[in-house]
Design an enzyme around this catalytic site. Structure first.
Site, mmCIF file in Angstrom:
data_model
loop_
_atom_site.group_PDB
_atom_site.id
_atom_site.type_symbol
_atom_site.label_atom_id
_atom_site.label_comp_id
_atom_site.label_asym_id
_atom_site.label_seq_id
_atom_site.Cartn_x
_atom_site.Cartn_y
_atom_site.Cartn_z
ATOM 1 C CG ASP A 194 38.795 44.477 40.135
ATOM 2 O OD1 ASP A 194 38.248 43.619 39.397
ATOM 3 O OD2 ASP A 194 40.012 44.510 40.321
ATOM 4 C CG HIS A 232 36.975 40.067 36.051
ATOM 5 N ND1 HIS A 232 36.345 39.987 37.278
ATOM 6 C CD2 HIS A 232 37.955 41.001 36.201
ATOM 7 C CE1 HIS A 232 36.937 40.833 38.128
ATOM 8 N NE2 HIS A 232 37.911 41.459 37.491
ATOM 9 C CG HIS A 249 36.609 44.503 32.449
ATOM 10 N ND1 HIS A 249 37.763 44.009 31.859
ATOM 11 C CD2 HIS A 249 36.868 45.798 32.746
ATOM 12 C CE1 HIS A 249 38.666 44.986 31.810
ATOM 13 N NE2 HIS A 249 38.159 46.070 32.352
ATOM 14 C CG HIS A 269 39.647 46.458 35.919
ATOM 15 N ND1 HIS A 269 39.717 45.528 34.901
ATOM 16 C CD2 HIS A 269 39.486 45.751 37.065
ATOM 17 C CE1 HIS A 269 39.587 44.307 35.412
ATOM 18 N NE2 HIS A 269 39.444 44.417 36.724
#
Length: 380
Positions: free
Chosen positions: A174, A257, A260, A274
């Site tokens: 992340d 992101h 993601h 995540h």
């Protein structure tokens, strides 16, 4: 058109250290006198004794409600009800990113203050003024934005050292995206999650997060495997939690992101953390940018050593899953997504091409460096 501004935002207080949980009462007491703790049974089993002792010393009552797996709209609304029933004046999210996000969202709706107490360094959620809302199945629904960050973020590095190592690895995935995304947003002069242009501080913190991870990640992973707290682990926890949190929010998100969020629509990738999905998004962003070969090579080598996925195979997909990849790309490029902070226009085709390309790129680099071949991820 509003006058452009630069802005940075942050939690009111950040506390990190070995056994910090034993002082949680001391830091919660100035924020509220009737706290409501949100924690699932597993997390509560780990922290209950320390929290109860610390709250007693600070003259605070201990009230706890359980939590499921995801910050869903229903879970958030149920928490609002619990806050009102107990007349709580501060909600304390304890555990993983979803419990913390649910606590923030419910605290905001109930009009009270909120605090984050992560028990692992697995995401940069704890410091931010937003919550990521999911379906019961873990598919991305929306970002919810709040007018301020948590009043307190407290992370105990001994808890991090005793949590499963894959949590730390996911947090590194992340956090590695932070600088890559902030850099792209800088080139695009894009507004950040903080609601304005970047400050030099926001960009510098994003880059510091990247530097600390490169220097300390492998040693920190070994520390967690040995269940000990070392200076390398302290630096990685700060990078994953504080610097990545400040960096993504005030430095800007971009493609990683957004990809993601798109990947949460792929059933094959359900069950992955995540940060694991973000890492594939970061590599896809580097490919989309036409980043220098050396930079891509370094990223693949480093993330393979860390234990993060950098191929489709490792998130349960193949280059032939055309329909799934298209669905991922469509979700990643909806109008509201942060992918439009890239310094060039992004279409679903560009995203599909990058995702397909990274499989061969990563496999080639890994073979060249004698690193293991990707193992296919199977969602159970």
């Amino acid at each position: 058109m509003a006058t452009p501004i630069q802005t940075v935002m942050s939690p009111a207080r950040y506390v990190q250290g070995k056994d910090a949980i034993t002082r949680v009462g001391e830091f919660v007491a100035p924020i509220g006198k009737r706290p409501l703790i949100v924690a699932d049974d597993v997390v509560w089993g780990i922290v209950q004794q320390a929290v109860e002792t610390s709250f007693a010393e600070a003259d605070l009552p201990v009230e706890r409600v359980g939590f499921g797996r995801f910050a869903t709209p229903t879970a958030i609304d149920d928490l609002v009800t619990a806050i009102r029933e107990r007349d709580a004046d501060v909600v304390v999210g304890v555990g993983g990113g979803s419990a913390i996000d649910a606590a923030k969202a419910a605290g905001h709706l109930a009009g009270i203050r909120w605090a984050s107490v992560p028990t692992a360094a697995s995401t940069d959620a704890p410091t931010s003024a937003l919550a990521v809302v999911y379906t019961d199945e873990g598919e991305f629904i929306e970002y919810r934005f709040f007018p301020h960050n948590p009043d307190l973020v407290l992370i105990d590095t001994r808890l991090v050292a005793n949590a499963p190592v894959q949590f730390l690895v996911a947090g590194i995935g992340d956090a590695l995206a932070t600088w890559v995304e902030a850099r792209a947003a800088a080139r695009a002069h894009a507004d950040t999650m903080a609601g304005g242009l970047q400050t030099a501080a926001g960009v510098a913190l994003a880059e510091l997060s990247w530097t600390l991870l490169h220097d300390n990640a492998l040693q920190a992973i070994e520390a967690v495997r040995a269940k000990v707290v070392t200076p390398a682990l302290e630096k990685v926890v700060e990078a994953n939690t504080l610097l990545s949190g400040l960096g993504f929010e005030s430095g800007g998100l971009a493609a990683a992101h957004a990809i993601h969020n798109g990947l949460t629509a792929a059933p094959q990738a359900h069950g992955l953390a995540h940060g694991q999905k973000v890492n594939v998004g970061t590599l896809a962003q580097l490919v989309m940018e036409g980043a220098p070969a050396e930079e891509i090579e370094d990223f693949v080598v480093f993330t393979t050593k860390v234990g993060l996925p950098n191929t489709l195979t490792e998130i349960g997909l193949t280059v032939d899953d055309t329909d799934v990849l298209r669905a991922v790309a469509d979700a990643a490029t909806v109008e509201s997504e942060t992918i439009h902070n890239m310094p060039f226009p992004v279409t679903p085709e560009i995203v599909v091409d990058a995702l397909v390309a990274l499989e061969g790129i990563s496999r080639g680099i890994r073979a060249e460096h004698g690193l293991p071949e990707p193992v296919r991820y199977e969602h159970h």
